[in-house]
Design a protein around this motif. Structure first.
Motif, PDB file in Angstrom:
ATOM      1  N   GLU A 104     -16.976  -3.417  -8.803  1.00 30.07           N
ATOM      2  CA  GLU A 104     -18.331  -2.929  -8.495  1.00 30.07           C
ATOM      3  C   GLU A 104     -19.285  -3.339  -9.611  1.00 30.07           C
ATOM      4  N   GLN A 105     -18.840  -3.130 -10.844  1.00 33.09           N
ATOM      5  CA  GLN A 105     -19.643  -3.502 -12.022  1.00 33.09           C
ATOM      6  C   GLN A 105     -19.998  -4.989 -11.974  1.00 33.09           C
ATOM      7  N   HIS A 106     -19.016  -5.813 -11.680  1.00 30.23           N
ATOM      8  CA  HIS A 106     -19.200  -7.262 -11.603  1.00 30.23           C
ATOM      9  C   HIS A 106     -20.230  -7.623 -10.528  1.00 30.23           C
ATOM     10  N   LEU A 107     -20.084  -7.005  -9.377  1.00 32.50           N
ATOM     11  CA  LEU A 107     -20.980  -7.262  -8.249  1.00 32.50           C
ATOM     12  C   LEU A 107     -22.411  -6.816  -8.554  1.00 32.50           C
ATOM     13  N   ILE A 108     -22.552  -5.679  -9.214  1.00 33.81           N
ATOM     14  CA  ILE A 108     -23.886  -5.182  -9.577  1.00 33.81           C
ATOM     15  C   ILE A 108     -24.572  -6.170 -10.520  1.00 33.81           C
ATOM     16  N   LYS A 109     -23.815  -6.703 -11.472  1.00 29.58           N
ATOM     17  CA  LYS A 109     -24.376  -7.710 -12.392  1.00 29.58           C
ATOM     18  C   LYS A 109     -24.848  -8.936 -11.619  1.00 29.58           C
ATOM     19  N   LYS A 110     -24.047  -9.353 -10.632  1.00 31.55           N
ATOM     20  CA  LYS A 110     -24.421 -10.515  -9.817  1.00 31.55           C
ATOM     21  C   LYS A 110     -25.702 -10.244  -9.023  1.00 31.55           C
ATOM     22  N   ILE A 111     -25.765  -9.052  -8.417  1.00 36.76           N
ATOM     23  CA  ILE A 111     -26.946  -8.680  -7.626  1.00 36.76           C
ATOM     24  C   ILE A 111     -28.182  -8.627  -8.525  1.00 36.76           C
ATOM     25  N   ALA A 112     -28.039  -8.006  -9.692  1.00 37.67           N
ATOM     26  CA  ALA A 112     -29.155  -7.929 -10.642  1.00 37.67           C
ATOM     27  C   ALA A 112     -29.608  -9.335 -11.045  1.00 37.67           C
ATOM     28  N   GLY A 113     -28.638 -10.224 -11.203  1.00 38.98           N
ATOM     29  CA  GLY A 113     -28.956 -11.613 -11.539  1.00 38.98           C
ATOM     30  C   GLY A 113     -29.749 -12.308 -10.448  1.00 38.98           C
ATOM     31  N   ILE A 114     -29.326 -12.127  -9.213  1.00 39.12           N
ATOM     32  CA  ILE A 114     -30.026 -12.728  -8.072  1.00 39.12           C
ATOM     33  C   ILE A 114     -31.452 -12.172  -7.976  1.00 39.12           C
ATOM     34  N   LEU A 115     -31.600 -10.874  -8.274  1.00 41.03           N
ATOM     35  CA  LEU A 115     -32.921 -10.233  -8.190  1.00 41.03           C
ATOM     36  C   LEU A 115     -33.770 -10.456  -9.446  1.00 41.03           C
ATOM     37  N   ASN A 116     -33.229 -11.219 -10.395  1.00 35.46           N
ATOM     38  CA  ASN A 116     -33.924 -11.497 -11.652  1.00 35.46           C
ATOM     39  C   ASN A 116     -34.294 -10.225 -12.421  1.00 35.46           C
ATOM     40  N   VAL A 117     -33.404  -9.233 -12.367  1.00 35.70           N
ATOM     41  CA  VAL A 117     -33.602  -8.007 -13.139  1.00 35.70           C
ATOM     42  C   VAL A 117     -33.084  -8.295 -14.542  1.00 35.70           C
ATOM     43  N   GLU A 118     -33.922  -8.048 -15.534  1.00 37.41           N
ATOM     44  CA  GLU A 118     -33.542  -8.323 -16.920  1.00 37.41           C
ATOM     45  C   GLU A 118     -32.379  -7.427 -17.339  1.00 37.41           C
ATOM     46  N   HIS A 119     -31.522  -7.975 -18.204  1.00 40.81           N
ATOM     47  CA  HIS A 119     -30.318  -7.260 -18.627  1.00 40.81           C
ATOM     48  C   HIS A 119     -30.636  -5.885 -19.211  1.00 40.81           C
ATOM     49  N   GLN A 120     -31.683  -5.811 -20.032  1.00 38.06           N
ATOM     50  CA  GLN A 120     -32.037  -4.516 -20.651  1.00 38.06           C
ATOM     51  C   GLN A 120     -32.413  -3.487 -19.588  1.00 38.06           C
ATOM     52  N   ASP A 121     -33.064  -3.921 -18.516  1.00 42.64           N
ATOM     53  CA  ASP A 121     -33.416  -3.002 -17.433  1.00 42.64           C
ATOM     54  C   ASP A 121     -32.180  -2.566 -16.650  1.00 42.64           C
ATOM     55  N   LEU A 122     -31.226  -3.474 -16.520  1.00 44.91           N
ATOM     56  CA  LEU A 122     -29.954  -3.148 -15.868  1.00 44.91           C
ATOM     57  C   LEU A 122     -29.227  -2.052 -16.664  1.00 44.91           C
ATOM     58  N   ILE A 123     -29.177  -2.213 -17.983  1.00 43.63           N
ATOM     59  CA  ILE A 123     -28.522  -1.244 -18.864  1.00 43.63           C
ATOM     60  C   ILE A 123     -29.246   0.108 -18.789  1.00 43.63           C
ATOM     61  N   LYS A 124     -30.587   0.079 -18.873  1.00 43.58           N
ATOM     62  CA  LYS A 124     -31.385   1.312 -18.792  1.00 43.58           C
ATOM     63  C   LYS A 124     -31.117   2.046 -17.479  1.00 43.58           C
ATOM     64  N   THR A 125     -31.048   1.278 -16.401  1.00 46.69           N
ATOM     65  CA  THR A 125     -30.815   1.860 -15.080  1.00 46.69           C
ATOM     66  C   THR A 125     -29.425   2.480 -15.006  1.00 46.69           C
ATOM     67  N   LYS A 126     -28.448   1.792 -15.589  1.00 46.55           N
ATOM     68  CA  LYS A 126     -27.081   2.321 -15.598  1.00 46.55           C
ATOM     69  C   LYS A 126     -27.017   3.636 -16.375  1.00 46.55           C
ATOM     70  N   LEU A 127     -27.711   3.698 -17.502  1.00 55.89           N
ATOM     71  CA  LEU A 127     -27.735   4.926 -18.306  1.00 55.89           C
ATOM     72  C   LEU A 127     -28.458   6.049 -17.548  1.00 55.89           C
ATOM     73  N   LYS A 128     -29.511   5.677 -16.836  1.00 57.19           N
ATOM     74  CA  LYS A 128     -30.281   6.656 -16.068  1.00 57.19           C
ATOM     75  C   LYS A 128     -29.428   7.260 -14.945  1.00 57.19           C
ATOM     76  N   ILE A 129     -28.644   6.426 -14.276  1.00 56.37           N
ATOM     77  CA  ILE A 129     -27.807   6.930 -13.174  1.00 56.37           C
ATOM     78  C   ILE A 129     -26.710   7.845 -13.727  1.00 56.37           C
ATOM     79  N   LYS A 130     -26.200   7.514 -14.903  1.00 62.81           N
ATOM     80  CA  LYS A 130     -25.151   8.359 -15.508  1.00 62.81           C
ATOM     81  C   LYS A 130     -25.697   9.748 -15.820  1.00 62.81           C
TER      82      LYS A 130
END
Length: 133
Positions: A104-130
């Motif tokens: 799931e983690q791998h797939l989310i990274k791929k999706i974020a990549g396709i959507l051009n979501v910056e890595h820092q925003d991906l990390i922030k979002t992951k922390l927010k969901i936790k």
């Protein structure tokens, strides 16, 4: 009547959510229920339409070989904030069973990549969901 493009956007979003749910090769009831609720909320549609969108997406997912095209549809139609909100929803589905599977983690990274979501925003979002869970 709805534009074909609107249907495509809902379909693409649903397929990506279900792809994450299916990353461990089984879609749990909880993941399915959550996906329907997310689609309902995200696109402001009623339960019946959400059900139809999810059913269609499940059938299409079975035949789909790549989710890249679905990511592209969202990429072209979502604002950057929509993309971040969507990634939050993707994490929500991934955590539906209380743990983030490495696939799931791998797939989310791929999706974020396709959507051009910056890595820092991906990390922030992951922390927010936790925190949210």
């Amino acid at each position: 009547m709805e534009h074909k493009e609107d249907i495509n956007i809902k379909n693409a979003a649903t397929i990506l959510l279900l792809s994450v749910a299916n990353a461990d090769y089984k879609i749990e009831k909880e993941e399915l229920k959550l996906t329907k609720e997310i689609i309902e909320d995200f696109f402001s549609i009623d339960k019946e339409e959400a059900y139809i969108v999810v059913e269609n997406a499940i059938n299409e997912l079975k035949q789909s070989t790549s989710f890249f095209e679905y990511g592209q549809i969202l990429n072209q139609n979502f604002t950057y904030q929509d993309k971040i909100d969507f990634i939050f929803c993707v994490f929500e589905v991934a955590y539906a069973d209380k743990e983030l599977h490495f696939m799931e983690q791998h797939l989310i990274k791929k999706i974020a990549g396709i959507l051009n979501v910056e890595h820092q925003d991906l990390i922030k979002t992951k922390l927010k969901i936790k925190k949210y869970l």
